[in-house]
Motif scaffolding. Structure first.
Motif, PDB file in Angstrom:
ATOM      1  N   GLN A   1      -6.837  -7.984  -8.795  1.00  0.00           N
ATOM      2  CA  GLN A   1      -8.026  -7.346  -8.219  1.00  0.00           C
ATOM      3  C   GLN A   1      -7.795  -5.858  -7.985  1.00  0.00           C
ATOM      4  N   VAL A   2      -7.277  -5.230  -8.999  1.00  0.00           N
ATOM      5  CA  VAL A   2      -7.185  -3.776  -8.951  1.00  0.00           C
ATOM      6  C   VAL A   2      -8.013  -3.235 -10.097  1.00  0.00           C
ATOM      7  N   ASN A   3      -8.345  -1.986 -10.002  1.00  0.00           N
ATOM      8  CA  ASN A   3      -9.228  -1.370 -10.969  1.00  0.00           C
ATOM      9  C   ASN A   3      -8.624  -1.332 -12.366  1.00  0.00           C
ATOM     10  N   HIS A   4      -9.543  -1.502 -13.324  1.00  0.00           N
ATOM     11  CA  HIS A   4      -9.242  -1.405 -14.732  1.00  0.00           C
ATOM     12  C   HIS A   4      -8.420  -0.154 -15.099  1.00  0.00           C
ATOM     13  N   LEU A   5      -8.856   0.975 -14.582  1.00  0.00           N
ATOM     14  CA  LEU A   5      -8.189   2.241 -14.915  1.00  0.00           C
ATOM     15  C   LEU A   5      -6.768   2.257 -14.362  1.00  0.00           C
TER      16      LEU A   5
ATOM     17  N   LYS B   1      -3.483   2.638 -16.618  1.00  0.00           N
ATOM     18  CA  LYS B   1      -2.521   3.710 -16.330  1.00  0.00           C
ATOM     19  C   LYS B   1      -1.102   3.149 -16.325  1.00  0.00           C
TER      20      LYS B   1
ATOM     21  N   VAL C   1      -6.775  -7.290 -14.203  1.00  0.00           N
ATOM     22  CA  VAL C   1      -7.749  -6.844 -13.202  1.00  0.00           C
ATOM     23  C   VAL C   1      -8.173  -8.026 -12.341  1.00  0.00           C
ATOM     24  N   LYS C   2      -8.461  -9.159 -13.017  1.00  0.00           N
ATOM     25  CA  LYS C   2      -8.903 -10.341 -12.273  1.00  0.00           C
ATOM     26  C   LYS C   2      -7.791 -10.841 -11.357  1.00  0.00           C
TER      27      LYS C   2
ATOM     28  N   SER D   1       0.815  -1.210   0.000  1.00  0.00           N
ATOM     29  CA  SER D   1       0.000   0.000   0.000  1.00  0.00           C
ATOM     30  C   SER D   1       0.852   1.265   0.000  1.00  0.00           C
TER      31      SER D   1
ATOM     32  N   THR E   1      -8.115  -6.998 -18.668  1.00  0.00           N
ATOM     33  CA  THR E   1      -9.110  -7.740 -17.876  1.00  0.00           C
ATOM     34  C   THR E   1      -8.450  -8.871 -17.079  1.00  0.00           C
TER      35      THR E   1
ATOM     36  N   SER F   1      -4.077  -9.363 -21.068  1.00  0.00           N
ATOM     37  CA  SER F   1      -5.037  -8.275 -21.300  1.00  0.00           C
ATOM     38  C   SER F   1      -5.327  -7.553 -19.984  1.00  0.00           C
TER      39      SER F   1
END
Lengths: 297, 243, 129
Positions: free
Chosen positions: C45-49, C53, C41-42, C7, C38, C36
């Motif tokens: 488990q962090v946001n797509h954006l 970035k 993200v899976k 963090s 996606t 990819s």
């Protein structure tokens, strides 16, 4: 096909309460919207309007540029999934899904079967014999497989166990990647779903207090920790949404991003700067009425 | 903007009709078992004057009235949830009610013929009489036509009452029950004892009286139009509760 | 899965590093498609954006390149670029502090060099066992 959602100055009054108070926002396909609010904040009311379950008392709701209420094609485009009482349903899961599929021209039955397998659900089971978690899974399958350009999940994940919720989240991400649909997830359990959202809408007492892309919203929240007096000086003129104190140490949560210069200054003064989670922002923005003032700054 | 989808109307009609007919067949079965049980004990029931068609007409009125109530209370949200407009739902469901009323007549006809068959094979004597209207028997087609209309009016009345409770809660529900008493009362004096007087707990209301079968049919059609108009006005902009 | 990430550093930087690591340790070769957004993200488990970035920074640095409608691929010289960058980082993050530390402890450069060679030898022997 265009299925933007537009709300313009929407007000929804019930007998003696104002459920929605001047909501305006725009949503676009290809994104997952997180609609966050405490219980009774107006989430379901807002979604009911988009799904043509109700009409606004004033203002306009548009789907693809047209008012969806009693509009045959637009109503077909919007799929509103919520947990409902299945105790009277003596159909099997497969029969029920086949039934829904008739009304949804884009329903993908093969995908629905695939999802049934993923959730380890037996399609031959009768609906009113399902546990709460299984009912939730059936709702999720219905929504994901419907192919509807606008698909709304209103707290449907309640009652699902952690592995099932994860299957839901992953399948949703798959749909988001391969299909140009607009998803709205409403929830008050923010922490585990936050990573799914492209855009965050926070409702508080019928007002939309946040309408921002996930990343810029998170950049707006920072926690500054350090020796009390220094933190206080640093905070002057900023909107503080939460403060916690331990002895002489103060941790203050700010709403409003810091410039690079300001962060450097903070570091020079021995202050600690740390990011804030969506969950924390949500909790502190909605705990008091002053949230509105904060948003206006 | 089109507020109806012909495809949805057809599906709503089919789906509701199937449910109604499943209930109707259960109802018929239960009625037959009861009748057989009663006939076992009661000598009088072993030789009948009335046809099965005439015998089932009263239970059928009660049955289809209850079907209407259930329709009003429970069914609309399922369809709106599937993206069906209220108007499509309204048309499809009204059609399903009419079809069910007609189908119940077909069931009655089949039972009548079965009773004739039973008469040939057993000591049982089947009835030959149809319900009489304005002092005369009118033959199968006309009798079935009239009963279909009267049953449909009962279905619509039940639907109004059920929906009154759904949309306007207790107050609307009880108001629609009062209305139901009046309309069903009128319907019954119109056909059973030709007069225009309906008496509800001492209060007497006067309605147009029918002096012939065709007049009564026209007045019944008028009641149905009135019921449909009322229903559509209540349904077309109703909020759907998220439960 | 977020436990994989810490963090302290911004998440998008950590995602960027994860992709860099895959290229540096050759689990992704030149012109190979990277997972990819996606999938990332899976997995994290962090946001797509956040993932985008991180990826976009690597595109800017020309470590990876975008094929429209297909996905992201490792640039032919992507690994070289990263090695260069990491070498630089090795110097600023480790070697310079090492030298400073050695100075304060009164260890001469020659002594430090022989310490490094000795330790490297020991590590090699450990690996062989």
């Amino acid at each position: 096909m265009n299925s933007d959602i537009v709300l313009q100055d929407v007000i929804l009054d019930f007998k003696d309460t104002r459920a929605l108070d001047g909501i305006s926002c725009t949503m676009h396909p290809g994104k997952i919207y997180g609609l966050i609010g405490r219980n009774g904040a107006g989430k379901t009311s807002m979604l009911s309007l988009i799904a043509s379950f109700r009409q606004p008392s004033s203002g306009r709701v548009l789907v693809g540029g047209e008012e969806p209420f009693e509009h045959a094609r637009r109503m077909e485009d919007v799929h509103f999934v919520y947990s409902w009482d299945m105790s009277e349903e003596d159909d099997t899961i497969t029969d029920a899904l086949n039934h829904y599929a008739r009304y949804r021209p884009r329903f993908d039955m093969d995908y629905a079967r695939e999802l049934l397998a993923k959730f380890k659900l037996d399609g031959k089971k009768v609906m009113n014999k399902l546990s709460v978690g299984m009912q939730a899974a059936v709702n999720v399958i219905e929504g994901l497989a419907s192919g509807a350009p606008v698909t709304i999940f209103d707290e449907v994940h309640h009652g699902m166990d952690a592995p099932s919720r994860n299957i839901f989240y992953e399948s949703l991400l798959d749909c988001r990647e391969t299909q140009d649909r607009l998803f709205i997830l409403s929830t008050h359990l923010v922490s585990e779903m936050a990573y799914l959202f492209d855009h965050v809408l926070i409702l508080d007492e019928g007002k939309l207090i946040i309408d921002e892309p996930y990343d810029t919203l998170l950049e707006r929240g920072v926690t500054v920790t350090g020796e009390q007096e220094r933190v206080e000086t640093f905070l002057r003129g900023r909107s503080v949404i939460d403060r916690k104190q331990l002895g002489g140490t103060l941790a203050a949560m700010l709403f409003g991003s810091l410039t690079a210069e300001e962060s450097q200054r903070a570091v020079r003064e021995g202050l600690d700067i740390s990011p804030v989670s969506l969950q924390e922002l949500f909790i502190h923005l909605t705990k008091e009425a002053e949230a509105n003032e904060i948003n206006q700054q | 903007m089109k507020s109806i989808s012909s495809k949805h109307i057809r599906y709503v009609c089919e789906d509701n009709y199937i449910i109604y007919m499943i209930w109707a067949l259960w109802g018929t079965g239960i009625l037959l078992v009861l009748f057989a049980a009663a006939a076992w004990f009661l000598e009088a029931l072993r030789s009948l004057e009335l046809t099965a068609l005439a015998l089932i007409s009263n239970p059928a009125q009660v049955f289809i009235f209850i079907v209407g109530i259930i329709t009003g209370v429970y069914i609309i949200q399922h369809y709106v949830r599937q993206g069906v407009t209220r108007k499509s739902f309204f048309i499809g469901t009204a059609a399903a009610g009419l079809l069910t009323a007609a189908s119940i007549q077909i069931i009655g006809l089949v039972l009548t013929f079965l009773s004739f068959g039973l008469e040939a094979a057993t000591p049982f004597t089947a009835g030959r009489q149809l319900t009489e209207y304005f002092g005369a028997s009118r033959g199968y087609p006309v009798t079935m036509g009239i009963t279909t209309m009267v049953l449909t009016a009962h279905f619509l009345m039940g639907w109004i009452i059920g929906f009154g409770f759904y949309r306007y809660r207790a107050i609307g529900g009880f108001a629609s029950i009062l209305l139901g008493l009046v309309i069903l009362g009128y319907l019954s004096v119109l056909w059973d004892s030709p007069s225009g007087l309906v008496t509800i707990s001492g209060l007497t209301l006067r309605f147009p009286e029918a002096s012939s079968l065709s007049q009564a049919a026209v007045l019944t059609a008028g009641i149905m139009v009135l019921q449909l108009t009322m229903l559509y006005r209540m349904i077309r902009n109703t909020p759907i509760k998220v439960q | 899965m977020q436990e994989i990430l810490n963090s302290e550093t911004p998440l998008f930087m950590q995602i960027k590093e994860k992709i860099e690591d895959m290229i540096v340790n050759r689990s992704l070769e030149a012109d190979q498609q990277i997972p990819s957004s996606t999938q990332m993200v899976k997995f994290y488990q962090v946001n797509h954006l956040t993932v985008l970035k991180g990826m976009n920074l690597l595109v800017e640095e020309e470590v990876i390149y975008k094929k429209r409608g297909v996905g992201m691929f490792v640039s032919p010289d992507g690994r070289e670029k990263l090695l260069k960058k990491r070498k630089q980082r090795l110097i600023t993050h480790y070697i310079i502090p090492l030298i400073h530390q050695a100075e304060t402890l009164g260890i001469s450069t020659e002594e430090l060099m022989s310490l490094i060679t000795e330790t490297a030898g020991e590590e090699e022997r450990k690996d062989e066992q």
